[in-house]
Design a protein around this motif. Structure first.
Motif, PDB file in Angstrom:
ATOM      1  N   ILE A 143      67.949 -24.891  65.698  1.00  0.00           N
ATOM      2  CA  ILE A 143      68.072 -24.501  66.972  1.00  0.00           C
ATOM      3  C   ILE A 143      66.728 -24.021  67.574  1.00  0.00           C
ATOM      4  CG2 ILE A 143      68.873 -22.492  68.432  1.00  0.00           C
ATOM      5  CD1 ILE A 143      71.090 -22.241  66.670  1.00  0.00           C
ATOM      6  N   ALA A 144      66.518 -24.542  68.957  1.00  0.00           N
ATOM      7  CA  ALA A 144      65.383 -24.576  69.620  1.00  0.00           C
ATOM      8  C   ALA A 144      65.737 -23.855  71.162  1.00  0.00           C
ATOM      9  CB  ALA A 144      64.511 -25.644  69.998  1.00  0.00           C
ATOM     10  N   TYR A 145      65.129 -22.778  71.355  1.00  0.00           N
ATOM     11  CA  TYR A 145      65.595 -21.970  72.533  1.00  0.00           C
ATOM     12  C   TYR A 145      64.706 -22.298  73.865  1.00  0.00           C
ATOM     13  CZ  TYR A 145      68.915 -18.907  69.959  1.00  0.00           C
ATOM     14  OH  TYR A 145      69.847 -18.525  69.053  1.00  0.00           O
ATOM     15  N   ASN A 146      65.225 -22.191  74.776  1.00  0.00           N
ATOM     16  CA  ASN A 146      64.420 -22.270  76.310  1.00  0.00           C
ATOM     17  C   ASN A 146      64.970 -21.139  77.318  1.00  0.00           C
ATOM     18  OD1 ASN A 146      63.170 -22.783  78.654  1.00  0.00           O
ATOM     19  ND2 ASN A 146      63.537 -24.962  78.486  1.00  0.00           N
ATOM     20  N   ARG A 147      64.587 -19.942  76.933  1.00  0.00           N
ATOM     21  CA  ARG A 147      65.211 -18.586  77.520  1.00  0.00           C
ATOM     22  C   ARG A 147      64.288 -17.759  78.432  1.00  0.00           C
ATOM     23  NH1 ARG A 147      68.436 -16.427  72.426  1.00  0.00           N
ATOM     24  NH2 ARG A 147      69.458 -15.023  74.325  1.00  0.00           N
ATOM     25  N   VAL A 148      62.863 -18.197  78.378  1.00  0.00           N
ATOM     26  CA  VAL A 148      61.776 -17.498  79.010  1.00  0.00           C
ATOM     27  C   VAL A 148      62.039 -17.424  80.578  1.00  0.00           C
ATOM     28  CG1 VAL A 148      59.176 -17.179  79.109  1.00  0.00           C
ATOM     29  CG2 VAL A 148      60.441 -17.654  77.082  1.00  0.00           C
ATOM     30  N   ASN A 149      61.941 -16.245  81.119  1.00  0.00           N
ATOM     31  CA  ASN A 149      62.317 -16.118  82.429  1.00  0.00           C
ATOM     32  C   ASN A 149      63.302 -16.859  83.144  1.00  0.00           C
ATOM     33  OD1 ASN A 149      60.958 -15.160  84.834  1.00  0.00           O
ATOM     34  ND2 ASN A 149      60.420 -17.078  85.541  1.00  0.00           N
ATOM     35  N   SER A 150      64.586 -16.518  82.204  1.00  0.00           N
ATOM     36  CA  SER A 150      65.901 -16.936  82.502  1.00  0.00           C
ATOM     37  C   SER A 150      66.214 -15.852  83.442  1.00  0.00           C
ATOM     38  CB  SER A 150      66.895 -17.049  81.498  1.00  0.00           C
ATOM     39  OG  SER A 150      67.223 -15.775  80.827  1.00  0.00           O
ATOM     40  N   CYS A 151      67.392 -16.364  84.163  1.00  0.00           N
ATOM     41  CA  CYS A 151      68.416 -15.403  85.051  1.00  0.00           C
ATOM     42  C   CYS A 151      68.588 -14.154  84.560  1.00  0.00           C
ATOM     43  CB  CYS A 151      69.480 -16.188  85.679  1.00  0.00           C
ATOM     44  SG  CYS A 151      70.624 -16.797  84.324  1.00  0.00           S
ATOM     45  N   PHE A 152      68.986 -14.286  83.228  1.00  0.00           N
ATOM     46  CA  PHE A 152      69.455 -13.020  82.582  1.00  0.00           C
ATOM     47  C   PHE A 152      68.246 -12.085  81.988  1.00  0.00           C
ATOM     48  CE2 PHE A 152      70.492 -10.472  78.424  1.00  0.00           C
ATOM     49  CZ  PHE A 152      71.326  -9.710  78.813  1.00  0.00           C
ATOM     50  N   ALA A 153      67.052 -12.714  81.885  1.00  0.00           N
ATOM     51  CA  ALA A 153      65.827 -12.009  81.428  1.00  0.00           C
ATOM     52  C   ALA A 153      65.066 -11.237  82.555  1.00  0.00           C
ATOM     53  CB  ALA A 153      64.778 -13.157  81.018  1.00  0.00           C
ATOM     54  N   ASN A 154      65.753 -11.765  84.034  1.00  0.00           N
ATOM     55  CA  ASN A 154      65.266 -11.158  85.161  1.00  0.00           C
ATOM     56  C   ASN A 154      66.287 -10.076  85.559  1.00  0.00           C
ATOM     57  OD1 ASN A 154      62.573 -11.961  86.311  1.00  0.00           O
ATOM     58  ND2 ASN A 154      63.820 -13.891  85.424  1.00  0.00           N
ATOM     59  N   ILE A 155      67.373  -9.612  84.808  1.00  0.00           N
ATOM     60  CA  ILE A 155      68.354  -8.754  85.071  1.00  0.00           C
ATOM     61  C   ILE A 155      67.851  -7.230  85.149  1.00  0.00           C
ATOM     62  CG2 ILE A 155      69.246  -7.947  82.785  1.00  0.00           C
ATOM     63  CD1 ILE A 155      72.254  -8.177  83.978  1.00  0.00           C
ATOM     64  N   THR A 156      68.283  -6.453  86.147  1.00  0.00           N
ATOM     65  CA  THR A 156      67.591  -5.130  86.421  1.00  0.00           C
ATOM     66  C   THR A 156      69.008  -4.289  86.490  1.00  0.00           C
ATOM     67  OG1 THR A 156      67.788  -5.298  88.790  1.00  0.00           O
ATOM     68  CG2 THR A 156      65.760  -5.810  87.526  1.00  0.00           C
ATOM     69  N   PRO A 157      68.673  -2.828  86.089  1.00  0.00           N
ATOM     70  CA  PRO A 157      69.927  -1.878  86.359  1.00  0.00           C
ATOM     71  C   PRO A 157      70.618  -1.680  87.597  1.00  0.00           C
ATOM     72  CG  PRO A 157      68.059  -0.842  85.076  1.00  0.00           C
ATOM     73  CD  PRO A 157      67.521  -2.158  85.626  1.00  0.00           C
ATOM     74  N   GLY A 158      69.714  -1.942  88.740  1.00  0.00           N
ATOM     75  CA  GLY A 158      70.315  -1.740  89.951  1.00  0.00           C
ATOM     76  C   GLY A 158      71.243  -3.037  90.193  1.00  0.00           C
TER      77      GLY A 158
END
Length: 341
Positions: free
Chosen positions: A109-124
């Motif tokens: 497996i090779a991942y490409n998830r840096v700066n993804s939409c989920f990585a940018n989720i916030t509590p608000g």
């Protein structure tokens, strides 16, 4: 094993939705001219499996504000997962590439998830008070808080509200060590989040990682590790573990074991001699635990989870698309695979 009636509210899951790209027919990427794609992700896989079994599930995540994110949303809808807490944002959807192994050749497996939409989720972005209304279970894994500070803080906020509301929280502490690149210690974060949880879905390796102990992987070690975990985190009431023997990439053996605070439980070993797809098998086990705890006693829930895990090995994709009836058949000992007419 027979299903018993119970009053069930919804289950909430939190985690990243990923697109999987994979060559068909066990090809390596260098051989492929086209690839199949699927949408998955650890917690989403759990949600889809539970929805397929007839339980109301709501998933909390971000998807990309483009045609890829819309396709992901369409897949969630198709599986029957509630999407009212899914936000569209202007970051790309994470993805990963999978080469499916065979015999002695491992899958890769090779991942490409840096700066993804989920990585940018916030509590608000998440109204946890509303999301957790009429909820009796919330599920998380150790992968999500490793993605980013925002994902960690958002999950923590949800778990704190879940505890206040008396929601049962299931924790799958499995994590990806290569994700933790934003300055937090994986052990510190997992210890904090496990202290807000109720049921632990993991084994000796995970307990040793969290407690910095060296319990053996045998039955005696599992019992001792389970007692030590509960002593350290009194909110944890039960531990469910999947034990895998990997003969090779195509031949797996699994059984389940558990400590329910009073006694040790175990299942028969199930053998899968022609693995179709190993991705999502641990998620199938977790979904089986969640379903089983709401319909059966602890031993029967463990048998159900083990059967669900075994069945996930038999079809392509990240999600376990088997029915309750199919799982119960295997849990009750029907493993001949004869054609149903």
């Amino acid at each position: 094993m027979q299903e018993k009636a119970s009053e069930i509210n919804k289950i909430v899951t939190f985690g990243e939705v990923l697109m999987r790209l994979s060559p068909s027919d066990n090809r390596k990427l260098l051989q492929a001219t086209q690839m199949d794609f699927f949408f998955g992700g650890t917690e989403m896989n759990v949600a889809a499996s539970l929805a397929h079994m007839g339980i109301e599930v709501q998933h909390v995540t971000n998807v990309s504000n483009d045609i890829v994110g819309e396709a992901a949303l369409s897949t969630l809808r198709k599986y029957g997962i509630g999407i009212s807490a899914v936000k569209k944002v202007d970051y790309p959807l994470g993805l990963y590439f999978l080469e499916v192994g065979s015999a002695m050749r491992s899958s890769q497996i090779a991942y490409n998830r840096v700066n993804s939409c989920f990585a940018n989720i916030t509590p608000g972005q998440v109204d946890w008070e509303k999301v957790l209304e009429n909820c009796n279970f919330m599920h998380w894994s150790g992968i999500s808080p490793g993605v980013s500070e925002g994902a960690y803080q958002t999950l923590k906020a949800g778990l704190e509200i879940a505890r206040r509301k008396g929601v049962i929280v299931t924790a799958d502490p499995a994590y990806r060590s290569n994700l933790w690149k934003y300055g937090r210690s994986s052990q510190d974060v997992l210890r904090e989040l496990i202290s807000l949880s109720t049921i632990f879905i993991g084994g000796v390796n995970e307990i040793n990682e969290i407690l910095k102990t060296d319990f053996a992987a045998d039955e005696k070690g599992f019992k001792a590790a389970s007692r030590a975990l509960i002593a350290e985190f009194p909110e944890i009431k039960k531990i469910f573990d999947k034990v895998r023997t990997s003969v090779n990439a195509s031949w797996q053996k699994i059984y389940g074991r558990a400590w329910n605070g009073e006694k040790f439980l175990t299942t028969n070993e199930l053998e899968i001699t022609n693995v179709v797809d190993r991705i999502g098998t641990g998620d199938a086990f977790a979904a089986g635990v969640l379903y089983g705890l709401q319909h059966f006693g602890d031993k029967e829930a463990l048998d159900y989870a083990n059967a669900a895990c075994a069945l996930k090995h038999t079809h392509v994709g990240d999600v376990n698309l088997v029915s309750v009836e199919e799982v119960l058949e295997v849990a009750n000992g029907k493993t001949d695979g004869r054609i149903k007419r």
